[in-house]
Design a protein around this motif. Structure first.
Motif, PDB file in Angstrom:
ATOM      1  N   ASP A 220      23.211  59.208  25.799  1.00 36.53           N
ATOM      2  CA  ASP A 220      23.447  60.590  26.182  1.00 36.53           C
ATOM      3  C   ASP A 220      22.163  61.203  26.746  1.00 36.53           C
ATOM      4  O   ASP A 220      21.078  61.010  26.201  1.00 36.53           O
ATOM      5  CB  ASP A 220      23.895  61.421  24.983  1.00 36.53           C
ATOM      6  N   TYR A 221      22.315  61.935  27.801  1.00 39.99           N
ATOM      7  CA  TYR A 221      21.202  62.619  28.442  1.00 39.99           C
ATOM      8  C   TYR A 221      20.981  63.944  27.725  1.00 39.99           C
ATOM      9  O   TYR A 221      21.910  64.731  27.562  1.00 39.99           O
ATOM     10  CB  TYR A 221      21.535  62.853  29.921  1.00 39.99           C
ATOM     11  N   LEU A 222      19.777  64.189  27.242  1.00 40.41           N
ATOM     12  CA  LEU A 222      19.478  65.428  26.540  1.00 40.41           C
ATOM     13  C   LEU A 222      18.914  66.446  27.522  1.00 40.41           C
ATOM     14  O   LEU A 222      17.928  66.187  28.209  1.00 40.41           O
ATOM     15  CB  LEU A 222      18.476  65.183  25.405  1.00 40.41           C
ATOM     16  N   LEU A 223      19.556  67.597  27.584  1.00 36.71           N
ATOM     17  CA  LEU A 223      19.116  68.664  28.476  1.00 36.71           C
ATOM     18  C   LEU A 223      17.978  69.437  27.841  1.00 36.71           C
ATOM     19  O   LEU A 223      18.042  69.804  26.674  1.00 36.71           O
ATOM     20  CB  LEU A 223      20.270  69.635  28.750  1.00 36.71           C
ATOM     21  N   ASP A 224      16.936  69.718  28.623  1.00 33.04           N
ATOM     22  CA  ASP A 224      15.889  70.609  28.137  1.00 33.04           C
ATOM     23  C   ASP A 224      16.072  71.966  28.819  1.00 33.04           C
ATOM     24  O   ASP A 224      17.024  72.182  29.566  1.00 33.04           O
ATOM     25  CB  ASP A 224      14.495  70.009  28.353  1.00 33.04           C
TER      26      ASP A 224
ATOM     27  N   LYS B  37      18.680  63.078  38.447  1.00 31.16           N
ATOM     28  CA  LYS B  37      18.839  62.454  37.134  1.00 31.16           C
ATOM     29  C   LYS B  37      20.113  62.950  36.442  1.00 31.16           C
ATOM     30  O   LYS B  37      20.855  62.172  35.849  1.00 31.16           O
ATOM     31  CB  LYS B  37      17.612  62.745  36.259  1.00 31.16           C
ATOM     32  N   MET B  38      20.390  64.264  36.556  1.00 36.19           N
ATOM     33  CA  MET B  38      21.599  64.810  35.934  1.00 36.19           C
ATOM     34  C   MET B  38      22.859  64.297  36.637  1.00 36.19           C
ATOM     35  O   MET B  38      23.877  64.055  35.990  1.00 36.19           O
ATOM     36  CB  MET B  38      21.553  66.336  35.913  1.00 36.19           C
ATOM     37  N   GLU B  39      22.788  64.101  37.959  1.00 34.82           N
ATOM     38  CA  GLU B  39      23.916  63.520  38.686  1.00 34.82           C
ATOM     39  C   GLU B  39      24.129  62.071  38.256  1.00 34.82           C
ATOM     40  O   GLU B  39      25.248  61.651  37.961  1.00 34.82           O
ATOM     41  CB  GLU B  39      23.667  63.590  40.203  1.00 34.82           C
ATOM     42  N   LYS B  40      23.053  61.306  38.195  1.00 35.13           N
ATOM     43  CA  LYS B  40      23.117  59.880  37.825  1.00 35.13           C
ATOM     44  C   LYS B  40      23.679  59.694  36.422  1.00 35.13           C
ATOM     45  O   LYS B  40      24.438  58.758  36.159  1.00 35.13           O
ATOM     46  CB  LYS B  40      21.726  59.262  37.924  1.00 35.13           C
ATOM     47  N   ASN B  41      23.312  60.594  35.506  1.00 37.54           N
ATOM     48  CA  ASN B  41      23.750  60.486  34.111  1.00 37.54           C
ATOM     49  C   ASN B  41      25.087  61.166  33.832  1.00 37.54           C
ATOM     50  O   ASN B  41      25.522  61.205  32.685  1.00 37.54           O
ATOM     51  CB  ASN B  41      22.667  61.042  33.185  1.00 37.54           C
ATOM     52  N   GLY B  42      25.727  61.723  34.869  1.00 31.99           N
ATOM     53  CA  GLY B  42      27.050  62.312  34.700  1.00 31.99           C
ATOM     54  C   GLY B  42      27.066  63.702  34.105  1.00 31.99           C
ATOM     55  O   GLY B  42      28.134  64.220  33.777  1.00 31.99           O
ATOM     56  N   VAL B  43      25.895  64.323  33.940  1.00 31.94           N
ATOM     57  CA  VAL B  43      25.860  65.706  33.466  1.00 31.94           C
ATOM     58  C   VAL B  43      26.468  66.595  34.554  1.00 31.94           C
ATOM     59  O   VAL B  43      27.325  67.433  34.289  1.00 31.94           O
ATOM     60  CB  VAL B  43      24.415  66.158  33.137  1.00 31.94           C
ATOM     61  N   ILE B  44      26.012  66.381  35.788  1.00 27.85           N
ATOM     62  CA  ILE B  44      26.607  67.044  36.949  1.00 27.85           C
ATOM     63  C   ILE B  44      27.552  66.024  37.563  1.00 27.85           C
ATOM     64  O   ILE B  44      27.127  64.994  38.061  1.00 27.85           O
ATOM     65  CB  ILE B  44      25.530  67.475  37.970  1.00 27.85           C
ATOM     66  N   LYS B  45      28.846  66.323  37.499  1.00 24.18           N
ATOM     67  CA  LYS B  45      29.849  65.363  37.967  1.00 24.18           C
ATOM     68  C   LYS B  45      30.161  65.521  39.442  1.00 24.18           C
ATOM     69  O   LYS B  45      30.757  64.634  40.038  1.00 24.18           O
ATOM     70  CB  LYS B  45      31.133  65.508  37.156  1.00 24.18           C
ATOM     71  N   GLY B  46      29.809  66.632  40.032  1.00 22.07           N
ATOM     72  CA  GLY B  46      30.104  66.848  41.439  1.00 22.07           C
ATOM     73  C   GLY B  46      29.980  68.315  41.783  1.00 22.07           C
ATOM     74  O   GLY B  46      29.665  69.148  40.938  1.00 22.07           O
TER      75      GLY B  46
END
Length: 150
Positions: free
Chosen positions: A1-5, A43-52
């Motif tokens: 899981d990608y942790l948001l700061d 990075k957020m796009e790659k990790n699926g945090v931002i889906k589109g």
């Protein structure tokens, strides 16, 4: 899981207000370098945090006059199969497993009463649906896409 700061969260808030905001403008608003913003967004796009990124349309303006919430009771052992069939219909905007009196809830839009009748008879009455209750939405008080938790 990608942790948001906190920087990620600030970038997301800017993009949620206007997804067309330039990376340069985001860097000014968030007060970090352009490179940082670019790297974070990638990075957020790659990790699926931002889906589109998408356009948000007003359903009433484009011909969807009716909004409905439908509770379904589905034959035991067929939940996923039935939900997948229902989800294929373009009028269906959400299909959810739920607790309570129903097995599944469906959010759908219809162009008019005739279209809603077709949805009810041809999609919601398929083999395996034991019962359905359709609620017509009279007024939308609040409706939005996902946002960051407070």
């Amino acid at each position: 899981d990608y942790l948001l700061d906190e920087i990620d969260k600030k970038i997301i808030k800017v993009l949620q207000d206007d997804a067309r905001t330039s990376l340069r403008k985001i860097s000014e608003l968030v007060k970090v370098s352009l490179g940082t913003v670019s790297n974070r967004v990638k990075k957020m796009e790659k990790n699926g945090v931002i889906k589109g990124y998408s356009v948000i349309l007003d359903p009433d303006q484009i011909g969807w006059e009716l909004n409905v919430v439908i509770g379904l009771r589905i034959q035991k052992g067929r939940l996923i199969e039935i939900q997948e069939k229902i989800a294929k219909d373009s009028r269906v905007h959400g299909v959810y497993d739920v607790t309570g009196d129903f097995d599944s809830m469906v959010i759908a839009r219809a162009k008019n009463r005739k279209d809603l009748d077709d949805l009810s008879k041809n999609v919601l009455s398929i083999d395996g649906v034991e019962r359905s209750i359709t609620h017509l939405v009279l007024n939308t008080v609040k409706e939005k896409t996902a946002s960051l938790p407070e």
